[in-house]
Motif scaffolding. Structure first.
Motif, short mmCIF file in Angstrom:
data_model
loop_
_atom_site.label_atom_id
_atom_site.label_comp_id
_atom_site.label_asym_id
_atom_site.label_seq_id
_atom_site.Cartn_x
_atom_site.Cartn_y
_atom_site.Cartn_z
N GLU A 6 9.26 7.07 -6.01
CA GLU A 6 8.26 6.59 -4.53
C GLU A 6 8.27 5.37 -4.08
OE1 GLU A 6 6.65 9.92 -7.83
OE2 GLU A 6 7.35 7.50 -7.61
N SER A 7 7.45 5.06 -2.69
CA SER A 7 8.07 3.87 -1.93
C SER A 7 6.98 4.04 -1.05
CB SER A 7 9.31 3.81 -1.53
OG SER A 7 9.83 4.34 -0.68
N GLY A 8 6.51 2.40 -0.16
CA GLY A 8 5.85 2.27 0.41
C GLY A 8 4.51 2.10 1.17
N GLY A 9 4.60 2.24 -0.54
CA GLY A 9 2.70 1.98 -0.67
C GLY A 9 2.01 0.87 -0.11
N GLY A 10 0.59 -0.28 -0.23
CA GLY A 10 0.44 -1.16 0.26
C GLY A 10 -0.44 -1.72 0.17
N LEU A 11 -2.01 -3.37 0.91
CA LEU A 11 -2.73 -2.61 0.94
C LEU A 11 -3.20 -2.96 2.35
CD1 LEU A 11 -5.71 -4.04 0.67
CD2 LEU A 11 -4.61 -6.12 0.75
N GLN A 13 -5.97 -2.02 5.74
CA GLN A 13 -8.11 -1.68 6.69
C GLN A 13 -8.18 -0.99 5.90
OE1 GLN A 13 -8.11 -5.16 9.02
NE2 GLN A 13 -8.09 -6.62 7.68
N PRO A 14 -9.30 -0.61 5.51
CA PRO A 14 -9.90 1.28 6.35
C PRO A 14 -9.87 1.42 7.62
CG PRO A 14 -11.95 -0.14 5.42
CD PRO A 14 -10.14 -1.20 5.72
N GLY A 15 -9.40 2.66 8.44
CA GLY A 15 -8.60 2.61 9.39
C GLY A 15 -6.89 2.95 9.51
N GLY A 16 -6.68 2.16 8.72
CA GLY A 16 -5.06 1.47 9.04
C GLY A 16 -4.52 3.02 8.91
N SER A 17 -2.86 2.91 8.23
CA SER A 17 -1.74 3.88 7.83
C SER A 17 -1.00 2.80 7.21
CB SER A 17 -1.34 4.08 10.02
OG SER A 17 -2.06 4.88 10.92
N LEU A 18 0.36 3.88 6.86
CA LEU A 18 0.70 3.60 6.31
C LEU A 18 2.17 4.85 5.78
CD1 LEU A 18 -0.52 2.44 2.65
CD2 LEU A 18 1.12 0.80 4.48
N ARG A 19 3.18 4.72 5.53
CA ARG A 19 3.78 5.39 5.72
C ARG A 19 4.68 5.62 3.81
NH1 ARG A 19 9.24 8.16 8.39
NH2 ARG A 19 10.50 6.66 7.70
N LEU A 20 3.85 6.90 3.36
CA LEU A 20 5.13 7.10 1.98
C LEU A 20 6.37 7.44 2.19
CD1 LEU A 20 2.06 7.34 0.26
CD2 LEU A 20 2.22 5.42 0.49
N SER A 21 6.99 7.05 1.02
CA SER A 21 8.59 7.73 1.20
C SER A 21 8.51 8.55 -0.14
CB SER A 21 9.36 6.89 1.07
OG SER A 21 9.54 6.70 2.86
N CYS A 22 9.15 9.16 -0.75
CA CYS A 22 9.99 9.80 -2.00
C CYS A 22 11.72 9.85 -1.82
CB CYS A 22 8.62 11.44 -1.72
SG CYS A 22 9.69 12.10 -3.82
N ALA A 23 12.32 9.34 -2.73
CA ALA A 23 13.59 9.75 -2.42
C ALA A 23 14.13 10.16 -3.69
CB ALA A 23 13.62 8.09 -2.42
N ALA A 24 15.06 11.39 -3.25
CA ALA A 24 15.89 12.06 -4.32
C ALA A 24 16.84 11.31 -4.46
CB ALA A 24 16.10 13.31 -4.42
N SER A 25 17.44 12.09 -5.91
CA SER A 25 18.96 11.48 -6.16
C SER A 25 19.94 12.37 -5.71
CB SER A 25 19.28 11.41 -7.71
OG SER A 25 19.05 12.28 -8.25
#
Length: 117
Positions: A6-11, A13-25
């Motif tokens: 898993e990757s893509g996390g972070g800090l 602010q409320p109302g913001g956006s993030l995209r997480l990724s789940c990579a497989a081998s």
């Protein structure tokens, strides 16, 4: 043993956006449903979203309308697009293969998402 990263996390602010990724081998997402889960401090791990082999999606009520799960089989990656993030979304987020709607693999490291002003 298949591993998911898993990757893509972070800090954010409320109302913001993030995209997480789940990579497989390997090309395992073509033949497995995949789920995203999260665990906040002091809480049990909870299911967030899942996507089937055919691309059907389901969401927990707490994230419905704000999160979108998708997959790119060519890249062996599953994504979790998160928008309108709130402090209660703060957690470590994990992905896993699903078998009969239950997580199949040993949990990975996850990725931390923190929502704070």
């Amino acid at each position: 043993q298949v591993q998911l990263v898993e990757s893509g996390g972070g800090l954010v602010q409320p109302g913001g956006s993030l995209r997480l990724s789940c990579a497989a081998s390997g090309s395992i997402f073509r033949i497995n449903s995949v789920g995203w889960y999260r665990q906040a401090p002091g809480n049990q791990r909870e299911w967030v979203a899942r996507i089937s082999i055919r691309g059907n999606t389901n969401y927990a009520d707490s994230v419905k309308g704000r999160f979108t799960i998708s997959r790119d089989n060519a890249k062996n990656t599953v994504y979790l697009q998160m928008s309108s993030l709130q402090p209660e979304d703060t957690a470590v987020y994990y992905c896993n293969l699903l078998r009969n709607s239950s997580p199949l693999l040993t949990w990975g490291q996850g990725t931390q998402v923190s929502v704070s002003s």
